[in-house]
Motif scaffolding. Structure first.
Motif, PDB file in Angstrom:
ATOM      1  N   GLY A 126       0.791  -1.232   0.000  1.00  0.00           N
ATOM      2  CA  GLY A 126       0.000   0.000   0.000  1.00  0.00           C
ATOM      3  C   GLY A 126       0.820   1.278   0.000  1.00  0.00           C
ATOM      4  O   GLY A 126       0.539   2.208  -0.771  1.00  0.00           O
ATOM      5  N   PRO A 127       1.858   1.380   0.862  1.00  0.00           N
ATOM      6  CA  PRO A 127       2.647   2.619   0.887  1.00  0.00           C
ATOM      7  C   PRO A 127       3.314   2.949  -0.449  1.00  0.00           C
ATOM      8  O   PRO A 127       3.535   4.121  -0.761  1.00  0.00           O
ATOM      9  N   VAL A 128       3.670   1.940  -1.234  1.00  0.00           N
ATOM     10  CA  VAL A 128       4.258   2.182  -2.554  1.00  0.00           C
ATOM     11  C   VAL A 128       3.225   2.852  -3.457  1.00  0.00           C
ATOM     12  O   VAL A 128       3.514   3.840  -4.143  1.00  0.00           O
ATOM     13  N   PHE A 129       2.009   2.321  -3.425  1.00  0.00           N
ATOM     14  CA  PHE A 129       0.908   2.884  -4.214  1.00  0.00           C
ATOM     15  C   PHE A 129       0.667   4.343  -3.821  1.00  0.00           C
ATOM     16  O   PHE A 129       0.556   5.227  -4.680  1.00  0.00           O
ATOM     17  N   LYS A 130       0.599   4.594  -2.513  1.00  0.00           N
ATOM     18  CA  LYS A 130       0.313   5.949  -2.028  1.00  0.00           C
ATOM     19  C   LYS A 130       1.429   6.912  -2.415  1.00  0.00           C
ATOM     20  O   LYS A 130       1.170   8.052  -2.820  1.00  0.00           O
ATOM     21  N   ARG A 131       2.674   6.456  -2.282  1.00  0.00           N
ATOM     22  CA  ARG A 131       3.812   7.311  -2.621  1.00  0.00           C
ATOM     23  C   ARG A 131       3.755   7.727  -4.085  1.00  0.00           C
ATOM     24  O   ARG A 131       3.971   8.892  -4.423  1.00  0.00           O
ATOM     25  N   ILE A 132       3.441   6.789  -4.956  1.00  0.00           N
ATOM     26  CA  ILE A 132       3.363   7.083  -6.391  1.00  0.00           C
ATOM     27  C   ILE A 132       2.247   8.085  -6.669  1.00  0.00           C
ATOM     28  O   ILE A 132       2.446   9.080  -7.374  1.00  0.00           O
ATOM     29  N   ALA A 133       1.067   7.824  -6.091  1.00  0.00           N
ATOM     30  CA  ALA A 133      -0.085   8.703  -6.319  1.00  0.00           C
ATOM     31  C   ALA A 133       0.187  10.118  -5.820  1.00  0.00           C
ATOM     32  O   ALA A 133      -0.106  11.107  -6.510  1.00  0.00           O
ATOM     33  N   GLN A 134       0.750  10.223  -4.643  1.00  0.00           N
ATOM     34  CA  GLN A 134       1.011  11.547  -4.080  1.00  0.00           C
ATOM     35  C   GLN A 134       2.078  12.301  -4.858  1.00  0.00           C
ATOM     36  O   GLN A 134       1.956  13.509  -5.088  1.00  0.00           O
ATOM     37  N   LYS A 135       3.137  11.604  -5.256  1.00  0.00           N
ATOM     38  CA  LYS A 135       4.208  12.273  -5.989  1.00  0.00           C
ATOM     39  C   LYS A 135       3.719  12.787  -7.343  1.00  0.00           C
ATOM     40  O   LYS A 135       4.104  13.867  -7.783  1.00  0.00           O
ATOM     41  N   ILE A 136       2.847  12.001  -7.990  1.00  0.00           N
ATOM     42  CA  ILE A 136       2.364  12.405  -9.307  1.00  0.00           C
ATOM     43  C   ILE A 136       1.446  13.613  -9.207  1.00  0.00           C
ATOM     44  O   ILE A 136       1.569  14.577  -9.972  1.00  0.00           O
ATOM     45  N   PHE A 137       0.534  13.584  -8.238  1.00  0.00           N
ATOM     46  CA  PHE A 137      -0.498  14.613  -8.208  1.00  0.00           C
ATOM     47  C   PHE A 137      -0.377  15.631  -7.079  1.00  0.00           C
ATOM     48  O   PHE A 137      -1.161  16.556  -7.002  1.00  0.00           O
ATOM     49  N   THR A 138       0.599  15.450  -6.212  1.00  0.00           N
ATOM     50  CA  THR A 138       0.777  16.423  -5.138  1.00  0.00           C
ATOM     51  C   THR A 138       2.094  17.154  -5.267  1.00  0.00           C
ATOM     52  O   THR A 138       2.153  18.379  -5.265  1.00  0.00           O
ATOM     53  N   ASP A 139       3.198  16.396  -5.403  1.00  0.00           N
ATOM     54  CA  ASP A 139       4.517  17.021  -5.475  1.00  0.00           C
ATOM     55  C   ASP A 139       4.817  17.603  -6.846  1.00  0.00           C
ATOM     56  O   ASP A 139       5.454  18.638  -6.957  1.00  0.00           O
ATOM     57  N   SER A 140       4.368  16.928  -7.903  1.00  0.00           N
ATOM     58  CA  SER A 140       4.796  17.320  -9.245  1.00  0.00           C
ATOM     59  C   SER A 140       4.399  18.736  -9.652  1.00  0.00           C
ATOM     60  O   SER A 140       5.173  19.403 -10.323  1.00  0.00           O
ATOM     61  N   PRO A 141       3.213  19.248  -9.258  1.00  0.00           N
ATOM     62  CA  PRO A 141       2.913  20.612  -9.672  1.00  0.00           C
ATOM     63  C   PRO A 141       3.917  21.636  -9.157  1.00  0.00           C
ATOM     64  O   PRO A 141       4.237  22.599  -9.831  1.00  0.00           O
ATOM     65  N   SER A 142       4.440  21.410  -7.929  1.00  0.00           N
ATOM     66  CA  SER A 142       5.370  22.377  -7.365  1.00  0.00           C
ATOM     67  C   SER A 142       6.776  22.206  -7.933  1.00  0.00           C
ATOM     68  O   SER A 142       7.511  23.167  -8.081  1.00  0.00           O
ATOM     69  N   THR A 143       7.162  20.960  -8.242  1.00  0.00           N
ATOM     70  CA  THR A 143       8.530  20.720  -8.723  1.00  0.00           C
ATOM     71  C   THR A 143       8.646  20.874 -10.227  1.00  0.00           C
ATOM     72  O   THR A 143       9.710  21.194 -10.732  1.00  0.00           O
ATOM     73  N   ASN A 144       7.547  20.648 -10.931  1.00  0.00           N
ATOM     74  CA  ASN A 144       7.631  20.658 -12.389  1.00  0.00           C
ATOM     75  C   ASN A 144       6.940  21.858 -13.030  1.00  0.00           C
ATOM     76  O   ASN A 144       6.745  21.900 -14.222  1.00  0.00           O
ATOM     77  N   GLU A 145       6.548  22.835 -12.208  1.00  0.00           N
ATOM     78  CA  GLU A 145       5.859  23.989 -12.760  1.00  0.00           C
ATOM     79  C   GLU A 145       6.789  24.764 -13.686  1.00  0.00           C
ATOM     80  O   GLU A 145       7.945  25.045 -13.337  1.00  0.00           O
ATOM     81  N   ILE A 146       6.310  25.114 -14.834  1.00  0.00           N
ATOM     82  CA  ILE A 146       7.116  25.843 -15.813  1.00  0.00           C
ATOM     83  C   ILE A 146       6.690  27.307 -15.811  1.00  0.00           C
ATOM     84  O   ILE A 146       5.526  27.627 -16.059  1.00  0.00           O
ATOM     85  N   LYS A 147       7.623  28.180 -15.495  1.00  0.00           N
ATOM     86  CA  LYS A 147       7.321  29.601 -15.427  1.00  0.00           C
ATOM     87  C   LYS A 147       8.012  30.341 -16.570  1.00  0.00           C
ATOM     88  O   LYS A 147       8.974  29.872 -17.161  1.00  0.00           O
ATOM     89  N   ASN A 148       7.520  31.563 -16.820  1.00  0.00           N
ATOM     90  CA  ASN A 148       8.144  32.441 -17.813  1.00  0.00           C
ATOM     91  C   ASN A 148       8.315  31.744 -19.164  1.00  0.00           C
ATOM     92  O   ASN A 148       9.394  31.718 -19.741  1.00  0.00           O
ATOM     93  N   LEU A 149       7.206  31.171 -19.634  1.00  0.00           N
ATOM     94  CA  LEU A 149       7.287  30.435 -20.892  1.00  0.00           C
ATOM     95  C   LEU A 149       7.693  31.333 -22.058  1.00  0.00           C
ATOM     96  O   LEU A 149       8.284  30.864 -23.032  1.00  0.00           O
ATOM     97  N   ASN A 150       7.370  32.598 -21.961  1.00  0.00           N
ATOM     98  CA  ASN A 150       7.654  33.502 -23.065  1.00  0.00           C
ATOM     99  C   ASN A 150       9.004  34.208 -22.931  1.00  0.00           C
ATOM    100  O   ASN A 150       9.370  35.020 -23.778  1.00  0.00           O
ATOM    101  N   ARG A 151       9.747  33.912 -21.856  1.00  0.00           N
ATOM    102  CA  ARG A 151      11.052  34.540 -21.658  1.00  0.00           C
ATOM    103  C   ARG A 151      12.030  34.046 -22.716  1.00  0.00           C
ATOM    104  O   ARG A 151      12.136  32.856 -22.973  1.00  0.00           O
ATOM    105  N   LYS A 152      12.773  34.946 -23.325  1.00  0.00           N
ATOM    106  CA  LYS A 152      13.713  34.584 -24.375  1.00  0.00           C
ATOM    107  C   LYS A 152      15.113  34.421 -23.800  1.00  0.00           C
ATOM    108  O   LYS A 152      15.549  35.213 -22.970  1.00  0.00           O
ATOM    109  N   VAL A 153      15.799  33.369 -24.233  1.00  0.00           N
ATOM    110  CA  VAL A 153      17.171  33.120 -23.812  1.00  0.00           C
ATOM    111  C   VAL A 153      18.094  33.669 -24.887  1.00  0.00           C
ATOM    112  O   VAL A 153      18.020  33.259 -26.055  1.00  0.00           O
ATOM    113  N   SER A 154      18.972  34.575 -24.503  1.00  0.00           N
ATOM    114  CA  SER A 154      19.768  35.322 -25.474  1.00  0.00           C
ATOM    115  C   SER A 154      20.635  34.422 -26.347  1.00  0.00           C
ATOM    116  O   SER A 154      20.736  34.622 -27.559  1.00  0.00           O
TER     117      SER A 154
END
Length: 665
Positions: free
Chosen positions: A567-595
């Protein structure tokens, strides 16, 4: 005297005739050799001195669904020197600068290389080893060194190429990616995607004509190949590297904590059947865990309580009883034909409903419900299982898929306890992936889809073949049954055997399972447990389904149940996908240009007729690939991240369809 002269003349005539006949025989033989056997001997002589060698084609790459490179073929080069070929004047002019160049590249003294080259020239050596295991980048540099740049016929350069299969981001899903090999007996063999999709991955081999220069030593006759090898197609897998990493480490942590023998985890996309993560870990002799067997696909075993979902679907969809039907657990023990069925909870659960019996995983309640309603016609229950597709393999493209076992009333082995034992997951055998496919169907509103591991076959940007969703059964039961079953699966987590996994912030649904294995072998001394949890999340609108199975967890602390181990393996996977990932994988400044990237694009991409290779160092891998492919170049990639080096240096003329290798980090 006349008689003697006559005898001499006779002997002379005989000798002349004999010589004449010998001459005719020799002429016939020569003619035969020249015109009849000549082709054979000429061919034999040529084969002994000149022959074609196979150039293995580069296998296609295997990618994850998010574009990460999971497996690729890297060219590996050995460089040798034919000291007889170069003219003395060319050799003396270039030997010192060649030695200096080799010293710089290969980190050995220049004097060492000059000594070796001069000794080879003096001894007329035709196969001096300069270096082996070189990368493509190193090979290109050596090819341009003094003397060697004159080519094979003037510079004495001998290049031997072979390909090596590597996994740039490690052993992720290693057993599913698989391999292809030749056995010691000379037979082709393999596993996983590499083997099952070899007809796409393996390209067409090329040929190079070589001449024998010494015993066991051959060199190319020309600088170009007789037949150029054609690279294989790329395979795009369904694996998501991020989810795979979560699943792998969550399973590994639990296996180590419980000292388990082996285990597996699979995460599947509910609507499509795409397998986003699969990990199969078995314990080695040094107590570390490796991917050696694809347990999720190959291991068919008694599932235990996770099979009780079949009971609920059959009872409800056949209109036998409703979830509110009450049964007595009889103190936690009931007997069928002299054999006891026990609940894990000592003393049983008293009188409870069918739904509550499922939530607490009561063997006595579920067995009574099935036996009472199907004992007169067990074939009806078995037919329900067969219609769900659990009586046959899923038909996956991999070798060694486990064979399910669903007892039939017509079998000689069928007995009075077969039906009740099936009701709590014994006497049957299914693979973890089969069990997941059933639960996924409930999450997918009744539509059972086949698990798929490959989504597409590609040649660069051209799609060769797509693998779409494959429906096994459009509706395994009614929508009313699905609604009720999903409710009790949610309650398993909220207030049943999976309550330790419950979180008010995140909804999950599923079923625990704790099965005894080998309970009848060796007097019960080989008995061990199989702990599992299978379900889906989020519960209200499922996006992923997941199964976790752990074999032989340590029982010293009496804590081997599915809710605690799997059970804990299942819970860890579910939480990481839908709880942690938005904060760690959020993409900001999509329109920022890299020189640096903007400059590269301005200088090279926007030109109407670009002529030279751009400087790609520091550019992101995806941008570099897009840029090069628009320049009509073929791109090979090692690693992930930004470009660290490129095989064709900046400023070199662009050759259409040339292959450039990028190393990312």
């Amino acid at each position: 005297m006349a008689v003697e002269d006559k005898n001499i003349s006779y002997r002379i005539y005989l000798m002349a005739v004999f010589i004449f006949l010998m001459a005719i025989a020799i002429m016939v033989k020569l003619t035969n050799i020249q015109w009849v056997e000549g082709n054979y001997y000429r061919k034999l002589a040529k084969e002994r001195s000149v022959k074609n060698f196979i150039i293995p084609a580069n296998k296609g790459n295997i990618y994850s669904s998010d574009g990460s490179l999971l497996a690729t073929s890297i060219p590996n080069y050995s460089i040798r020197f034919d000291a007889v070929t170069p003219k003395t004047v060319d050799f003396e002019k270039n030997v010192k600068p060649l030695s200096d160049s080799l010293a710089f590249l290969l980190n050995k003294p220049s004097s060492f290389f000059e000594s070796e080259l001069r000794r080879a020239k003096a001894n007329k050596s035709r196969y001096l080893l300069i270096a082996r295991d070189l990368s493509y980048t190193q090979y290109v540099k050596i090819k341009g060194f003094p003397l060697f740049k004159l080519g094979a016929n003037k510079g004495g350069l001998i290049v031997e190429q072979k390909t090596v299969r590597v996994h740039p981001i490690g052993k992720i899903a290693e057993r599913t990616i698989g391999y292809e090999r030749i056995t010691p007996a000379g037979n082709p063999d393999g596993k996983g995607i590499e083997w099952s999709f070899r007809k796409y991955l393996n390209g067409k081999d090329g040929k190079v004509l070589k001449q024998k220069i010494a015993k066991g030593q051959w060199k190319p006759i020309r600088d170009i190949n007789e037949v150029e090898p054609h690279d294989g197609y790329d395979v795009i897998s369904t694996i998501d590297v991020y989810i795979q990493d979560i699943a792998h480490h969550a399973l590994l942590k639990q296996l180590e904590e419980y000292g388990a023998d082996h285990g597996c985890v699979v995460v599947m996309e509910t609507k499509t059947g795409k397998v986003k993560a699969i990990s199969n870990l078995g314990k080695a002799e040094d107590d570390t865990y490796y991917e050696t067997v694809n347990y999720a696909i190959a291991e068919s075993h008694e599932p235990g309580s996770t099979f009780k979902l079949v009971d609920m679907i059959a009872l409800l969809d056949d209109n036998k009883i409703d979830t509110s039907k009450v049964y007595d657990s009889n103190g936690g023990t009931i007997i069928y034909n002299g054999k006891k069925v026990r609940d894990s909870h000592e003393g049983g659960y008293g009188r409870i409903s069918l739904a509550r019996g499922f939530e607490v995983s009561s063997n006595t309640i579920m067995v009574q419900a099935v036996y009472e309603n199907y004992k007169k016609n067990p074939q009806e229950f078995v037919d329900r299982i067969d219609r769900m597709g659990l009586n046959k393999p899923l038909g996956l493209p991999f070798k060694g898929e486990g064979i399910p076992k669903i007892p039939q009333p017509t079998d000689k082995s069928w007995s009075a306890i077969s039906l009740p034992w099936m009701a709590f997951g014994y006497g049957v055998a299914v693979t973890p992936l089969q069990t997941l496919t059933l639960y996924n169907a409930i999450a997918n509103n009744g539509e059972m889809v086949k698990p798929i591991f490959v989504s597409e076959i590609k040649e660069w940007n051209k799609t060769i073949k797509k693998y779409d969703k494959q429906v096994i059964n459009p509706s395994i039961c009614s929508q009313e049954t699905i609604k009720k079953v999903r409710a009790v699966l949610q309650n398993v987590v909220k207030r049943g055997t999976g309550s330790k996994l419950y979180s008010k912030d995140f909804s999950m649904a599923g079923k625990t399972g704790t099965a005894q294995a080998n309970y009848g072998k060796n007097g019960g001394n080989d008995k061990h447990y199989i702990s599992s949890f299978v379900g889906f999340f989020p519960a209200e609108s499922p996006k992923y389904s997941c199964i976790v199975v752990v074999h032989k967890p340590n029982t010293s602390n009496n804590n081997y149940y599915g809710a605690d181990v799997a059970g804990p393996v299942f819970k860890r996977i579910a939480q990481k996908i839908f709880t942690d990932s938005p904060s760690t994988n959020e993409i900001k400044n999509l329109n920022r240009k890299v020189s640096t990237q903007e400059l590269s694009y301005q200088n090279y991409y926007n030109k109407e007729t670009p002529k030279y290779i751009p400087n790609l160092k520091g550019m992101s891998g995806m941008d570099a690939i897009a840029l090069l492919e628009n320049l009509k170049l073929k791109v090979k990639v090692i690693g992930v991240g930004k470009v660290k080096s490129q095989s064709i240096q900046a400023g070199q003329p662009i050759i259409i369809n040339a292959t450039i290798l990028l190393e990312l980090s």
